[in-house]
Design a protein around this motif. Structure first.
Motif, PDB file in Angstrom:
ATOM      1  N   MET A 303     -77.124 -46.713  67.157  1.00  0.00           N
ATOM      2  CA  MET A 303     -75.672 -46.872  67.235  1.00  0.00           C
ATOM      3  C   MET A 303     -75.058 -47.504  65.992  1.00  0.00           C
ATOM      4  O   MET A 303     -73.902 -47.259  65.671  1.00  0.00           O
ATOM      5  N   GLY A 304     -75.825 -48.341  65.300  1.00  0.00           N
ATOM      6  CA  GLY A 304     -75.275 -49.021  64.127  1.00  0.00           C
ATOM      7  C   GLY A 304     -74.345 -50.162  64.506  1.00  0.00           C
ATOM      8  O   GLY A 304     -73.998 -50.355  65.676  1.00  0.00           O
ATOM      9  N   ILE A 305     -73.927 -50.915  63.500  1.00  0.00           N
ATOM     10  CA  ILE A 305     -73.072 -52.096  63.711  1.00  0.00           C
ATOM     11  C   ILE A 305     -71.731 -51.860  63.020  1.00  0.00           C
ATOM     12  O   ILE A 305     -71.700 -51.513  61.839  1.00  0.00           O
ATOM     13  N   PRO A 306     -70.610 -52.041  63.736  1.00  0.00           N
ATOM     14  CA  PRO A 306     -69.296 -51.853  63.113  1.00  0.00           C
ATOM     15  C   PRO A 306     -69.158 -52.723  61.865  1.00  0.00           C
ATOM     16  O   PRO A 306     -69.535 -53.899  61.879  1.00  0.00           O
ATOM     17  N   ARG A 307     -68.633 -52.168  60.777  1.00  0.00           N
ATOM     18  CA  ARG A 307     -68.543 -52.876  59.501  1.00  0.00           C
ATOM     19  C   ARG A 307     -67.789 -54.207  59.626  1.00  0.00           C
ATOM     20  O   ARG A 307     -68.218 -55.233  59.090  1.00  0.00           O
ATOM     21  N   GLU A 343     -86.299 -67.932  58.573  1.00  0.00           N
ATOM     22  CA  GLU A 343     -85.907 -68.964  57.611  1.00  0.00           C
ATOM     23  C   GLU A 343     -86.772 -70.212  57.743  1.00  0.00           C
ATOM     24  O   GLU A 343     -87.034 -70.894  56.753  1.00  0.00           O
ATOM     25  N   ALA A 344     -87.222 -70.507  58.961  1.00  0.00           N
ATOM     26  CA  ALA A 344     -88.127 -71.646  59.153  1.00  0.00           C
ATOM     27  C   ALA A 344     -89.457 -71.419  58.443  1.00  0.00           C
ATOM     28  O   ALA A 344     -90.124 -72.369  58.031  1.00  0.00           O
ATOM     29  N   HIS A 345     -89.841 -70.162  58.268  1.00  0.00           N
ATOM     30  CA  HIS A 345     -91.052 -69.814  57.518  1.00  0.00           C
ATOM     31  C   HIS A 345     -90.797 -69.749  56.012  1.00  0.00           C
ATOM     32  O   HIS A 345     -91.709 -69.390  55.251  1.00  0.00           O
ATOM     33  N   GLY A 346     -89.577 -70.056  55.587  1.00  0.00           N
ATOM     34  CA  GLY A 346     -89.247 -70.016  54.160  1.00  0.00           C
ATOM     35  C   GLY A 346     -88.841 -68.638  53.681  1.00  0.00           C
ATOM     36  O   GLY A 346     -88.731 -68.400  52.481  1.00  0.00           O
ATOM     37  N   GLY A 347     -88.600 -67.699  54.614  1.00  0.00           N
ATOM     38  CA  GLY A 347     -88.232 -66.337  54.245  1.00  0.00           C
ATOM     39  C   GLY A 347     -86.742 -66.072  54.326  1.00  0.00           C
ATOM     40  O   GLY A 347     -85.947 -66.979  54.571  1.00  0.00           O
ATOM     41  N   GLU A 348     -86.382 -64.813  54.136  1.00  0.00           N
ATOM     42  CA  GLU A 348     -84.987 -64.391  54.209  1.00  0.00           C
ATOM     43  C   GLU A 348     -84.890 -63.156  55.105  1.00  0.00           C
ATOM     44  O   GLU A 348     -85.846 -62.392  55.231  1.00  0.00           O
ATOM     45  N   ILE A 349     -83.708 -62.952  55.705  1.00  0.00           N
ATOM     46  CA  ILE A 349     -83.480 -61.772  56.527  1.00  0.00           C
ATOM     47  C   ILE A 349     -82.100 -61.210  56.218  1.00  0.00           C
ATOM     48  O   ILE A 349     -81.151 -61.969  56.010  1.00  0.00           O
ATOM     49  N   TRP A 350     -81.996 -59.876  56.145  1.00  0.00           N
ATOM     50  CA  TRP A 350     -80.718 -59.221  55.892  1.00  0.00           C
ATOM     51  C   TRP A 350     -80.777 -57.826  56.483  1.00  0.00           C
ATOM     52  O   TRP A 350     -81.822 -57.407  57.006  1.00  0.00           O
ATOM     53  N   PHE A 351     -79.681 -57.085  56.396  1.00  0.00           N
ATOM     54  CA  PHE A 351     -79.657 -55.751  56.991  1.00  0.00           C
ATOM     55  C   PHE A 351     -78.644 -54.849  56.306  1.00  0.00           C
ATOM     56  O   PHE A 351     -77.747 -55.319  55.588  1.00  0.00           O
ATOM     57  N   GLU A 352     -78.799 -53.554  56.549  1.00  0.00           N
ATOM     58  CA  GLU A 352     -77.825 -52.542  56.147  1.00  0.00           C
ATOM     59  C   GLU A 352     -77.531 -51.712  57.387  1.00  0.00           C
ATOM     60  O   GLU A 352     -78.454 -51.361  58.129  1.00  0.00           O
ATOM     61  N   THR A 360     -80.933 -50.831  59.373  1.00  0.00           N
ATOM     62  CA  THR A 360     -82.222 -51.232  58.804  1.00  0.00           C
ATOM     63  C   THR A 360     -82.214 -52.746  58.598  1.00  0.00           C
ATOM     64  O   THR A 360     -81.344 -53.284  57.900  1.00  0.00           O
ATOM     65  N   PHE A 361     -83.157 -53.423  59.239  1.00  0.00           N
ATOM     66  CA  PHE A 361     -83.331 -54.856  59.032  1.00  0.00           C
ATOM     67  C   PHE A 361     -84.498 -55.085  58.073  1.00  0.00           C
ATOM     68  O   PHE A 361     -85.527 -54.397  58.152  1.00  0.00           O
ATOM     69  N   TYR A 362     -84.324 -56.049  57.175  1.00  0.00           N
ATOM     70  CA  TYR A 362     -85.363 -56.435  56.230  1.00  0.00           C
ATOM     71  C   TYR A 362     -85.616 -57.934  56.401  1.00  0.00           C
ATOM     72  O   TYR A 362     -84.675 -58.702  56.625  1.00  0.00           O
TER      73      TYR A 362
END
Length: 380
Positions: A303-307, A343-352, A360-362
């Motif tokens: 479905m995607g996420i509204p902009r 983030e608690a593991h020192g990582g990052e998360i983002w998406f398109e 797509t989640f990264y």
């Protein structure tokens, strides 16, 4: 005549200088008057990191007067016990920070921002702004404790309902009619949703209390992801979703993980992909790495996420307007929890994402990264 004109010019310049000084003094007094009435604390350091201005609120926070602190470097201000946490945060060179929470004492929590003051090509000083967030943090703590208490109290009866209905469905109490089985199955599924919500509430409460990671070990992220995928295989088959797990060509190094929490993060993202992708759709998970980090990509054509709502995606209880219309049983806590685990593991998360075309989640997990500040007592 020439001497008189020279004298007159000197007198004029002197008057202009005095006039400018008076104007500047008035401006300084106005600035000091404004600072005096601010509820935020303000510290101003010169380019040598010497304190040359502070307002009365600073005196209340740190219990020293402007006269006592004036001309001292930030390191020299360590003689005042309450300033030491600030010195530890900013260092002797006053590093730049933005809205960093800092506990000064039991009943005082400040939000600290340190901003370098610059003119072209030169730093002329540092401005430190201290905002009192003690009340807000107290309210948050009370809310988290209430949620945790309520969730714990609900867990026991929900578990009892689960095992009782399971016994009936497994015919341990005798055979059921088709109608009885249908009704009990609905009760069981509704209770499963309740248990899932309770678990999400407990996880959210632990995150907000700052105690979340436990049992951190050197582990394979591929194996953690594979175990989550195995759990979702049946659901994906029922929905006729096409699924791919793309692994790297070479074996990835192990990383420091709380495997249980990473599984929750991955499961929350995959659950959304399965939940919001139409029958016959596609989902893929890929893992790749380099010397610094491992990157995971979870893609769907759902479905995607509204902009206009994308900035809210990782906030607590967020659910997209396009998915609320359908009864999917989402809680709006999954991505909030996933973000905090990563983030608690020192990582990052983002998406398109594009509405109607998918998301797509990264996320990344650093290799050989220490993050002891996030560990709970159970980790040691």
């Amino acid at each position: 005549m020439i001497f008189w004109r020279k004298k007159q010019k000197e007198e004029l310049n002197k008057n202009l200088l005095l006039e400018n000084i008076q104007k500047n003094n008035k401006e300084i007094k106005r600035i000091l008057a404004v600072l005096a009435y601010l509820s935020d604390g303000v510290l101003v350091f010169d380019k040598k990191n010497k304190l040359f201005l502070s307002n009365p609120q600073v005196e209340k926070f740190f219990e020293f007067t402007n006269k006592q602190g004036l001309g001292k470097s930030i390191l020299e201000l360590s003689i005042f016990p309450l300033v030491r946490p600030l010195v530890s945060l900013l260092g002797g060179e006053i590093r730049e920070v933005y809205k960093k929470e800092l506990r000064i004492k039991e009943n005082l929590i400040l939000e600290v921002s340190a901003i370098p003051m610059k003119i072209p090509g030169e730093k002329i000083g540092s401005l430190i702004i201290l905002h009192d967030i003690t009340r807000e943090k107290l309210v948050e703590e009370m809310k988290s404790k209430f949620i945790a208490l309520a969730a714990h109290q609900l867990r026991t009866p929900s578990s009892a309902v689960k095992w009782s209905t399971r016994m009936l469905l497994d015919k341990e109490m005798g055979k059921l009619t088709e109608k009885q089985k249908e009704i009990i199955e609905k009760v069981y599924q509704a209770n499963e949703k309740m248990i899932s919500l309770i678990d999400d509430l407990l996880n959210a409460a632990r995150i907000e209390e700052g105690r979340y990671l436990s049992k951190v070990t050197l582990s394979s992220i591929e194996e953690a992801i594979q175990s989550v995928i195995d759990d979702y295989q049946e659901r994906m088959k029922k929905k006729k979703l096409k699924f791919r797990f793309i692994k790297p060509g070479e074996r990835l190094p192990k990383v420091m993980l709380d495997v249980g929490k990473i599984r929750i993060a991955v499961a929350n993202i995959i659950d959304n992909a399965v939940r919001y992708t139409s029958p016959g759709g596609k989902i893929s998970v890929s893992v790749q790495g380099n010397r610094k980090e491992i990157e995971v990509q979870i893609q769907d054509n759902g479905m995607g996420i509204p902009r206009y709502q994308q900035r809210k995606v990782f906030t607590i209880f967020y659910r997209g307007s396009n998915v609320i219309k359908i009864d999917t049983g989402g809680t709006g806590l999954g991505l909030f929890i996933a973000k905090n685990i990563i983030e608690a593991h020192g990582g990052e998360i983002w998406f398109e994402s594009e509405e109607g075309k998918g998301t797509t989640f990264y996320f990344t997990i650093p290799i050989k990264k220490k993050f002891a500040e996030f560990l709970t007592e159970e980790s040691y």
